[in-house]
Scaffold this active site. Structure first.
Site, PDB file in Angstrom:
ATOM      1  N   LYS A 191       0.881  -1.183   0.000  1.00  0.00           N
ATOM      2  CA  LYS A 191       0.000   0.000   0.000  1.00  0.00           C
ATOM      3  C   LYS A 191       0.910   1.222   0.000  1.00  0.00           C
ATOM      4  CE  LYS A 191      -2.177   3.091   1.946  1.00  0.00           C
ATOM      5  NZ  LYS A 191      -2.068   4.499   1.476  1.00  0.00           N
ATOM      6  N   GLY A 244       6.423   4.995   8.298  1.00  0.00           N
ATOM      7  CA  GLY A 244       5.592   6.198   8.274  1.00  0.00           C
ATOM      8  C   GLY A 244       5.663   6.903   9.613  1.00  0.00           C
ATOM      9  N   SER A 245       4.608   7.636   9.916  1.00  0.00           N
ATOM     10  CA  SER A 245       4.624   8.452  11.132  1.00  0.00           C
ATOM     11  C   SER A 245       4.380   7.593  12.378  1.00  0.00           C
ATOM     12  CB  SER A 245       3.553   9.528  11.032  1.00  0.00           C
ATOM     13  OG  SER A 245       2.284   8.915  10.900  1.00  0.00           O
ATOM     14  N   THR A 246       4.815   8.105  13.502  1.00  0.00           N
ATOM     15  CA  THR A 246       4.619   7.413  14.770  1.00  0.00           C
ATOM     16  C   THR A 246       3.126   7.260  15.062  1.00  0.00           C
ATOM     17  OG1 THR A 246       6.744   8.162  15.586  1.00  0.00           O
ATOM     18  CG2 THR A 246       5.101   7.593  17.250  1.00  0.00           C
ATOM     19  N   GLY A 249       1.778   4.489  13.030  1.00  0.00           N
ATOM     20  CA  GLY A 249       2.369   3.260  13.567  1.00  0.00           C
ATOM     21  C   GLY A 249       1.561   2.702  14.731  1.00  0.00           C
ATOM     22  N   GLU A 267       8.847   1.328  11.306  1.00  0.00           N
ATOM     23  CA  GLU A 267       9.934   2.287  11.055  1.00  0.00           C
ATOM     24  C   GLU A 267       9.278   3.658  11.065  1.00  0.00           C
ATOM     25  OE1 GLU A 267      13.034   1.448  10.625  1.00  0.00           O
ATOM     26  OE2 GLU A 267      12.992  -0.646  10.025  1.00  0.00           O
ATOM     27  N   CYS A 302      13.073  10.834   7.396  1.00  0.00           N
ATOM     28  CA  CYS A 302      12.895  10.387   8.773  1.00  0.00           C
ATOM     29  C   CYS A 302      14.179  10.617   9.567  1.00  0.00           C
ATOM     30  CB  CYS A 302      12.498   8.927   8.805  1.00  0.00           C
ATOM     31  SG  CYS A 302      13.559   7.901   7.810  1.00  0.00           S
ATOM     32  N   GLU A 407       8.495  16.344  15.127  1.00  0.00           N
ATOM     33  CA  GLU A 407       9.012  16.081  13.792  1.00  0.00           C
ATOM     34  C   GLU A 407       8.272  16.994  12.818  1.00  0.00           C
ATOM     35  OE1 GLU A 407       7.993  12.405  11.680  1.00  0.00           O
ATOM     36  OE2 GLU A 407      10.098  12.264  11.120  1.00  0.00           O
TER      37      GLU A 407
HETATM   38  P1  NAP Z   1       1.953   8.512   7.298  1.00  0.00           P
HETATM   39  O1  NAP Z   1       0.941   9.581   7.228  1.00  0.00           O
HETATM   40  O2  NAP Z   1       2.165   7.816   8.582  1.00  0.00           O
HETATM   41  O3  NAP Z   1       1.561   7.470   6.167  1.00  0.00           O
HETATM   42  C1  NAP Z   1       2.332   6.327   5.902  1.00  0.00           C
HETATM   43  C2  NAP Z   1       1.447   5.296   5.253  1.00  0.00           C
HETATM   44  O4  NAP Z   1       0.399   4.914   6.148  1.00  0.00           O
HETATM   45  C3  NAP Z   1       0.760   5.801   3.990  1.00  0.00           C
HETATM   46  O5  NAP Z   1       0.686   4.757   3.054  1.00  0.00           O
HETATM   47  C4  NAP Z   1      -0.598   6.193   4.525  1.00  0.00           C
HETATM   48  O6  NAP Z   1      -1.592   6.262   3.563  1.00  0.00           O
HETATM   49  C5  NAP Z   1      -0.865   5.110   5.537  1.00  0.00           C
HETATM   50  N1  NAP Z   1      -1.868   5.521   6.530  1.00  0.00           N
HETATM   51  C6  NAP Z   1      -2.221   6.784   6.909  1.00  0.00           C
HETATM   52  N2  NAP Z   1      -3.195   6.742   7.839  1.00  0.00           N
HETATM   53  C7  NAP Z   1      -3.480   5.438   8.049  1.00  0.00           C
HETATM   54  C8  NAP Z   1      -4.406   4.748   8.898  1.00  0.00           C
HETATM   55  N3  NAP Z   1      -5.240   5.401   9.723  1.00  0.00           N
HETATM   56  N4  NAP Z   1      -4.416   3.389   8.854  1.00  0.00           N
HETATM   57  C9  NAP Z   1      -3.589   2.721   8.028  1.00  0.00           C
HETATM   58  N5  NAP Z   1      -2.723   3.322   7.200  1.00  0.00           N
HETATM   59  C10 NAP Z   1      -2.648   4.660   7.210  1.00  0.00           C
HETATM   60  O7  NAP Z   1       3.380   9.053   6.847  1.00  0.00           O
HETATM   61  P2  NAP Z   1       3.742   9.932   5.598  1.00  0.00           P
HETATM   62  O8  NAP Z   1       3.200  11.311   5.788  1.00  0.00           O
HETATM   63  O9  NAP Z   1       3.379   9.213   4.360  1.00  0.00           O
HETATM   64  O10 NAP Z   1       5.343   9.943   5.717  1.00  0.00           O
HETATM   65  C11 NAP Z   1       6.018  10.718   6.652  1.00  0.00           C
HETATM   66  C12 NAP Z   1       6.362   9.940   7.913  1.00  0.00           C
HETATM   67  O11 NAP Z   1       7.087   8.760   7.594  1.00  0.00           O
HETATM   68  C13 NAP Z   1       7.274  10.696   8.839  1.00  0.00           C
HETATM   69  O12 NAP Z   1       6.843  10.574  10.166  1.00  0.00           O
HETATM   70  C14 NAP Z   1       8.618  10.034   8.666  1.00  0.00           C
HETATM   71  O13 NAP Z   1       9.495  10.179   9.734  1.00  0.00           O
HETATM   72  C15 NAP Z   1       8.237   8.639   8.443  1.00  0.00           C
HETATM   73  N6  NAP Z   1       9.317   7.899   7.782  1.00  0.00           N
HETATM   74  C16 NAP Z   1      10.028   6.973   8.500  1.00  0.00           C
HETATM   75  C17 NAP Z   1      11.074   6.273   7.917  1.00  0.00           C
HETATM   76  C18 NAP Z   1      11.872   5.240   8.681  1.00  0.00           C
HETATM   77  O14 NAP Z   1      12.442   4.368   8.054  1.00  0.00           O
HETATM   78  N7  NAP Z   1      11.935   5.283   9.985  1.00  0.00           N
HETATM   79  C19 NAP Z   1      11.394   6.508   6.583  1.00  0.00           C
HETATM   80  C20 NAP Z   1      10.662   7.464   5.881  1.00  0.00           C
HETATM   81  C21 NAP Z   1       9.607   8.135   6.490  1.00  0.00           C
HETATM   82  P3  NAP Z   1      -2.108   7.699   3.040  1.00  0.00           P
HETATM   83  O15 NAP Z   1      -1.032   8.255   2.226  1.00  0.00           O
HETATM   84  O16 NAP Z   1      -3.307   7.401   2.266  1.00  0.00           O
HETATM   85  O17 NAP Z   1      -2.376   8.556   4.226  1.00  0.00           O
END
Ligand code: NAP
Ligand code: MG
Length: 504
Positions: A191, A244-246, A249, A267, A302, A407
């Protein structure tokens, strides 16, 4: 705004000729989802395409396809060398289509083409090759349990893997999960983030062309709260690997608890400290790296070095250096090969980043450079409707302020100061996150002592963001757990199995 800054080079021409796949990929073929959404490019605000979005029934179709492929299909049953051969062919095709993949990434999420072409696309091929090479290199254990029995400890593929990834490195992070999972014989449902579905769909098309059996890889675009949630709750998914975001997660831990207790790997975010001691070997190089650490990919990292901790003896001098470096990070058209910083992923995200800057100033931080959408003379971006934001540095940042704790995920650097090594450690530790940290010093003792005292998945000494497929990547504390990359990632997608054979 001048239109002379609009790139008119080969990448713009190629972009106009792109044929963009916009459907779901399930069971080896593209099909429409029950819903759809427009993907607007942050480059210029134009609609790239209308993308199919998966509803719950589509997620169910995808999981079932992966389930059948795992339970009865050839993939987990074929010789590891044969899986490796198909994965290598997939990597060949990714190299063949490097320009297409890079363009899709740049158009959908705004990354400069020099990075999507130079870093992302080749990195994906490298990742897949690396795990393909490992496919037949792992061996089990035969512990000595005496002569009455033979004990075999083997690793079994864990089953159907759900991979949910963000948009900042759309195909890279997908590959970090898919490559080890597929190499060990799992099947997968990916996804992508709703901001970056297009490059993932092209990866899927290439996987099919490479001969990946139907159902082994499925891609479901769509809204996180619908498609991501349905995948997280699905009883047919054995392992859920999330980046993705905490905040999101946490949702996946709950989905697991509320469904089949699937294994969840997280992650998550970061607020990484970049610590500069007065004896850093080269302060100018450290300043260049400090700017790179927060402005590369528009700070949408991240691991962004978003908290710059500078020893008070060099704080003024070093901050001036970093501000001067920041002035060279000028947002521009991602399709111009000269551009080093593109727009942010969308205008909503830009608004959120700007709100962080405003709050920081209200909390007493001093804005040293940037802070606005790009309209000033000399820093003009080509497109009014893009999501461009200036490289921003604030100093006099309080350790407990929101700017130092949250963040931001944008090109916003907060500068803090420290008195001595113990104070630097205290400041570095003062965060919920634990993804990465960096230390700049010529003293080996300082480097070891400080790095040992900081809870983080990675600590860089006299560099930033260096890495390789051989080393694990991931975090501690609220940055998550589990590791992508390296041989350790294989453990996420396998289960240990004991077979005890009675010889009496
Ligand atoms: P995000 O909002 O957490 O989304 C990540 C994924 O989760 C997307 O595919 C998103 O889909 C999905 N998602 C969102 N809400 C959801 C829910 N309620 N239930 C299930 N899935 C859901 O993160 P982002 O804005 O795409 O990316 C930024 C974040 O990623 C930052 O916090 C960053 O630090 C983190 N990140 C971490 C790493 C690491 O390896 N540690 C690497 C890169 C990024 P939608 O797009 O449809 O919302
Ligand atoms: Mg999102």
């Amino acid at each position: 705004m001048s239109s002379s800054t609009v790139a008119s080079g080969p990448w713009v021409k190629r972009a106009a000729e792109l044929v963009i796949e916009n459907r779901l990929f399930i069971g080896g073929e593209f099909s429409e989802g029950s819903d759809s959404f427009d993907r607007v490019s942050p480059r210029d605000g134009t609609v790239l395409t209308t993308v199919s979005a998966a509803g719950e029934a589509d997620v169910d179709r995808a999981v079932m396809a992966a389930r059948v492929a795992f339970d009865t299909g050839p993939w987990p049953r074929m010789k590891p060398r044969e899986r490796a051969r198909i994965l290598q062919r997939w990597a060949d095709l990714i190299e063949r289509d490097r320009a297409t993949l890079a363009l899709l990434v740049s158009l959908e999420m705004g990354k400069p083409i020099r990075d999507s072409y130079g870093v992302d696309a080749p990195g994906v091929a490298r990742t897949i090759r690396w795990y393909a090479e490992l496919a037949d290199k792992e061996t089990g254990e035969i512990p000595d349990v005496g002569l009455d029995a033979l004990a075999l400890v083997t690793r079994q593929p864990a089953g159907v893997v759900g991979a949910v990834v963000p948009w900042n490195f759309p195909i890279t992070l997908a590959a970090w999960k898919l490559a080890p999972a597929l190499a060990v014989g799992c099947t997968a449902v990916l996804k992508p983030a709703e901001q970056s579905p297009l490059s993932a769909l092209h990866l899927a098309a290439l996987a099919a062309e490479a001969g990946l059996p139907e159902g082994v890889l499925n891609v479901i675009n769509g809204d996180g709260a619908v498609a991501g949630r349905a995948l997280g709750l699905h009883p047919g998914v054995d392992v859920l690997a999330f980046t993705g975001s905490t905040e999101v997660g946490r949702h996946f831990m709950r989905y697991s608890a509320d469904s089949n207790l699937k294994r969840v790997w997280l992650e998550l975010g970061g607020k990484s400290p970049n610590i500069v001691f007065p004896d850093a070997p080269d302060l100018d190089a450290a300043a260049t790296a400090a700017a790179w650490a927060i402005f590369f990919n528009g700070g949408q990292m991240c691991t962004a070095g978003s908290r710059l901790l500078v020893h008070e003896a060099i704080a003024d001098e070093f901050t001036d250096l970093v501000v001067a470096k920041a002035a060279t990070w000028i947002p521009g058209d991602p399709l111009d090969t000269a551009t080093t910083m593109g727009p942010l992923v969308d205008v909503d995200h830009r608004s959120s980043v700007m709100a962080h800057i405003d709050r920081g100033v209200a909390d007493g931080a001093r804005l040293r450079i940037g802070g606005g959408v790009v309209h000033e003379a000399g820093t003009a971006t080509p497109f009014d409707d893009g999501a461009y934001l200036q490289a921003t540095v604030l100093d006099h940042v309080d350790r407990t302020s929101a700017l130092a704790q949250h963040e931001i995920f944008g090109p916003v650097l907060g500068v803090l100061t420290f008195r001595d090594a113990d104070d630097a450690i205290a400041a570095a530790r003062d965060t919920d996150y634990g993804l990465a940290a960096a230390i700049w010093t010529a003293d080996l003792k300082t480097a070891h002592r400080v790095s040992a005292a900081i809870p983080a998945g990675t600590v860089w000494v006299n560099c930033y963001e260096e890495g390789d497929m051989t080393v694990p990547f991931g975090g501690v504390k609220m940055s998550g757990h589990g590791r992508d990359k390296s041989k350790h990632a294989l453990e996420k997608y396998t289960d240990l199995k004991t077979t005890w054979i009675n010889l009496e």
